[in-house]
Design a protein around this motif. Structure first.
Motif, PDB file in Angstrom:
ATOM      1  N   VAL A 154      -1.236 -11.026  -4.322  1.00  0.00           N
ATOM      2  CA  VAL A 154      -0.772 -11.426  -2.997  1.00  0.00           C
ATOM      3  C   VAL A 154      -0.244 -10.198  -2.272  1.00  0.00           C
ATOM      4  N   GLU A 155      -0.863  -9.872  -1.141  1.00  0.00           N
ATOM      5  CA  GLU A 155      -0.442  -8.716  -0.341  1.00  0.00           C
ATOM      6  C   GLU A 155       0.582  -9.131   0.706  1.00  0.00           C
ATOM      7  N   SER A 156       1.388  -8.170   1.103  1.00  0.00           N
ATOM      8  CA  SER A 156       2.355  -8.373   2.173  1.00  0.00           C
ATOM      9  C   SER A 156       2.667  -7.038   2.822  1.00  0.00           C
ATOM     10  N   GLY A 157       3.312  -7.099   3.999  1.00  0.00           N
ATOM     11  CA  GLY A 157       3.789  -5.883   4.636  1.00  0.00           C
ATOM     12  C   GLY A 157       2.996  -5.425   5.845  1.00  0.00           C
ATOM     13  N   GLY A 158       1.899  -6.107   6.154  1.00  0.00           N
ATOM     14  CA  GLY A 158       1.117  -5.702   7.309  1.00  0.00           C
ATOM     15  C   GLY A 158       1.840  -6.011   8.606  1.00  0.00           C
ATOM     16  N   GLY A 159       1.288  -5.524   9.711  1.00  0.00           N
ATOM     17  CA  GLY A 159       1.891  -5.788  11.003  1.00  0.00           C
ATOM     18  C   GLY A 159       1.260  -4.971  12.099  1.00  0.00           C
ATOM     19  N   LEU A 160       1.887  -5.038  13.270  1.00  0.00           N
ATOM     20  CA  LEU A 160       1.438  -4.298  14.458  1.00  0.00           C
ATOM     21  C   LEU A 160       2.410  -3.147  14.682  1.00  0.00           C
ATOM     22  N   VAL A 161       1.880  -1.921  14.693  1.00  0.00           N
ATOM     23  CA  VAL A 161       2.721  -0.744  14.891  1.00  0.00           C
ATOM     24  C   VAL A 161       2.046   0.208  15.864  1.00  0.00           C
ATOM     25  N   GLN A 162       2.821   1.166  16.357  1.00  0.00           N
ATOM     26  CA  GLN A 162       2.270   2.185  17.231  1.00  0.00           C
ATOM     27  C   GLN A 162       1.746   3.362  16.413  1.00  0.00           C
ATOM     28  N   ALA A 163       0.828   4.090  16.996  1.00  0.00           N
ATOM     29  CA  ALA A 163       0.299   5.284  16.341  1.00  0.00           C
ATOM     30  C   ALA A 163       1.441   6.236  15.997  1.00  0.00           C
ATOM     31  N   GLY A 164       1.356   6.828  14.811  1.00  0.00           N
ATOM     32  CA  GLY A 164       2.391   7.729  14.338  1.00  0.00           C
ATOM     33  C   GLY A 164       3.450   7.060  13.499  1.00  0.00           C
ATOM     34  N   SER A 165       3.429   5.738  13.463  1.00  0.00           N
ATOM     35  CA  SER A 165       4.428   4.978  12.700  1.00  0.00           C
ATOM     36  C   SER A 165       4.043   4.900  11.229  1.00  0.00           C
ATOM     37  N   SER A 166       4.913   4.257  10.469  1.00  0.00           N
ATOM     38  CA  SER A 166       4.702   4.059   9.039  1.00  0.00           C
ATOM     39  C   SER A 166       4.783   2.579   8.703  1.00  0.00           C
ATOM     40  N   LEU A 167       4.077   2.213   7.636  1.00  0.00           N
ATOM     41  CA  LEU A 167       4.142   0.863   7.079  1.00  0.00           C
ATOM     42  C   LEU A 167       4.061   0.968   5.571  1.00  0.00           C
ATOM     43  N   ARG A 168       4.643  -0.008   4.902  1.00  0.00           N
ATOM     44  CA  ARG A 168       4.558  -0.085   3.447  1.00  0.00           C
ATOM     45  C   ARG A 168       3.952  -1.431   3.079  1.00  0.00           C
ATOM     46  N   LEU A 169       2.786  -1.381   2.458  1.00  0.00           N
ATOM     47  CA  LEU A 169       2.151  -2.598   1.966  1.00  0.00           C
ATOM     48  C   LEU A 169       2.520  -2.801   0.502  1.00  0.00           C
ATOM     49  N   SER A 170       2.683  -4.058   0.132  1.00  0.00           N
ATOM     50  CA  SER A 170       2.961  -4.389  -1.259  1.00  0.00           C
ATOM     51  C   SER A 170       1.959  -5.415  -1.761  1.00  0.00           C
ATOM     52  N   PHE A 209       0.015  -6.965 -16.212  1.00  0.00           N
ATOM     53  CA  PHE A 209      -0.362  -6.141 -15.065  1.00  0.00           C
ATOM     54  C   PHE A 209      -0.822  -4.757 -15.494  1.00  0.00           C
ATOM     55  N   SER A 210      -0.236  -4.234 -16.541  1.00  0.00           N
ATOM     56  CA  SER A 210      -0.570  -2.876 -16.963  1.00  0.00           C
ATOM     57  C   SER A 210      -1.971  -2.774 -17.562  1.00  0.00           C
ATOM     58  N   ASN A 211      -2.668  -3.889 -17.719  1.00  0.00           N
ATOM     59  CA  ASN A 211      -4.051  -3.868 -18.193  1.00  0.00           C
ATOM     60  C   ASN A 211      -5.056  -3.557 -17.095  1.00  0.00           C
ATOM     61  N   TYR A 212      -4.562  -3.459 -15.830  1.00  0.00           N
ATOM     62  CA  TYR A 212      -5.465  -3.349 -14.701  1.00  0.00           C
ATOM     63  C   TYR A 212      -5.304  -2.029 -13.957  1.00  0.00           C
ATOM     64  N   ALA A 213      -6.431  -1.389 -13.685  1.00  0.00           N
ATOM     65  CA  ALA A 213      -6.437  -0.346 -12.667  1.00  0.00           C
ATOM     66  C   ALA A 213      -6.435  -1.052 -11.314  1.00  0.00           C
ATOM     67  N   ASN A 236       4.921  -1.265 -13.101  1.00  0.00           N
ATOM     68  CA  ASN A 236       4.381  -2.224 -14.066  1.00  0.00           C
ATOM     69  C   ASN A 236       5.438  -3.219 -14.542  1.00  0.00           C
ATOM     70  N   ALA A 237       6.699  -2.836 -14.501  1.00  0.00           N
ATOM     71  CA  ALA A 237       7.756  -3.763 -14.888  1.00  0.00           C
ATOM     72  C   ALA A 237       7.918  -4.870 -13.853  1.00  0.00           C
ATOM     73  N   ALA A 238       7.671  -4.536 -12.596  1.00  0.00           N
ATOM     74  CA  ALA A 238       7.823  -5.501 -11.507  1.00  0.00           C
ATOM     75  C   ALA A 238       6.501  -6.129 -11.084  1.00  0.00           C
ATOM     76  N   ASN A 239       5.413  -5.705 -11.718  1.00  0.00           N
ATOM     77  CA  ASN A 239       4.078  -6.237 -11.402  1.00  0.00           C
ATOM     78  C   ASN A 239       3.710  -6.045  -9.937  1.00  0.00           C
ATOM     79  N   THR A 240       3.956  -4.850  -9.430  1.00  0.00           N
ATOM     80  CA  THR A 240       3.634  -4.576  -8.033  1.00  0.00           C
ATOM     81  C   THR A 240       2.900  -3.248  -7.882  1.00  0.00           C
ATOM     82  N   VAL A 241       2.102  -3.187  -6.852  1.00  0.00           N
ATOM     83  CA  VAL A 241       1.483  -1.932  -6.427  1.00  0.00           C
ATOM     84  C   VAL A 241       1.716  -1.811  -4.929  1.00  0.00           C
ATOM     85  N   ASN A 242       2.100  -0.617  -4.499  1.00  0.00           N
ATOM     86  CA  ASN A 242       2.474  -0.393  -3.113  1.00  0.00           C
ATOM     87  C   ASN A 242       1.592   0.661  -2.467  1.00  0.00           C
TER      88      ASN A 242
END
Length: 124
Positions: A5-21, A29-33, A74-80
């Motif tokens: 499940v992805e999250s973190g998307g949105g509408l931003v201006q050029a030059g900005s930053s976003l963090r997707l999770s 989880f550690s079994n997967y690339a 891998n402890a939190a089962n997340t990729v960012n």
């Protein structure tokens, strides 16, 4: 099997930053690339970044090198995906993907599991 499940998307201006999770559930989880892909309207799905099972190796598409950073916990089962200096051409639906055979791969067909995607829109 793993669910993503992805999250973190949105509408931003050029030059900005976003963090997707991407949150994973299911088998270890550690079994997967892991990989991040994106798809803009009318275009093919494109490799953005990938990270090995342990997190020791990362890979990036040419268009995002130096601007995006992939990481995993891998402890939190997340990729960012930390995205900096965003450009209008980064606008797309961003997907998280997992594969349990081998290392990071560059093509969507090589991944078995996908999230539903999160939209990123960058205005100029």
């Amino acid at each position: 099997q793993v669910q993503l499940v992805e999250s973190g998307g949105g509408l931003v201006q050029a030059g900005s930053s976003l963090r997707l999770s991407c949150a994973a559930s299911g088998r270890a989880f550690s079994n997967y690339a892991m990989g991040w892909f994106r798809q803009a309207p009318g275009k093919e799905r494109e490799f953005v970044a990938g990270i090995s099972k342990t997190g020791s190796n990362t890979y990036y598409g040419d268009s995002v090198k130096g601007r995006f950073t992939i990481s995993r916990d891998n402890a939190a089962n997340t990729v960012n995906l930390e995205m900096n200096d965003l450009k209008p051409e980064d606008t797309a639906l961003y997907y998280c993907a997992a594969r349990d055979v081998g290392n990071v791969a560059w093509f969507p067909v090589q991944y078995s599991y996908w999230g539903q995607g999160t939209h990123v829109t960058v205005s100029s």
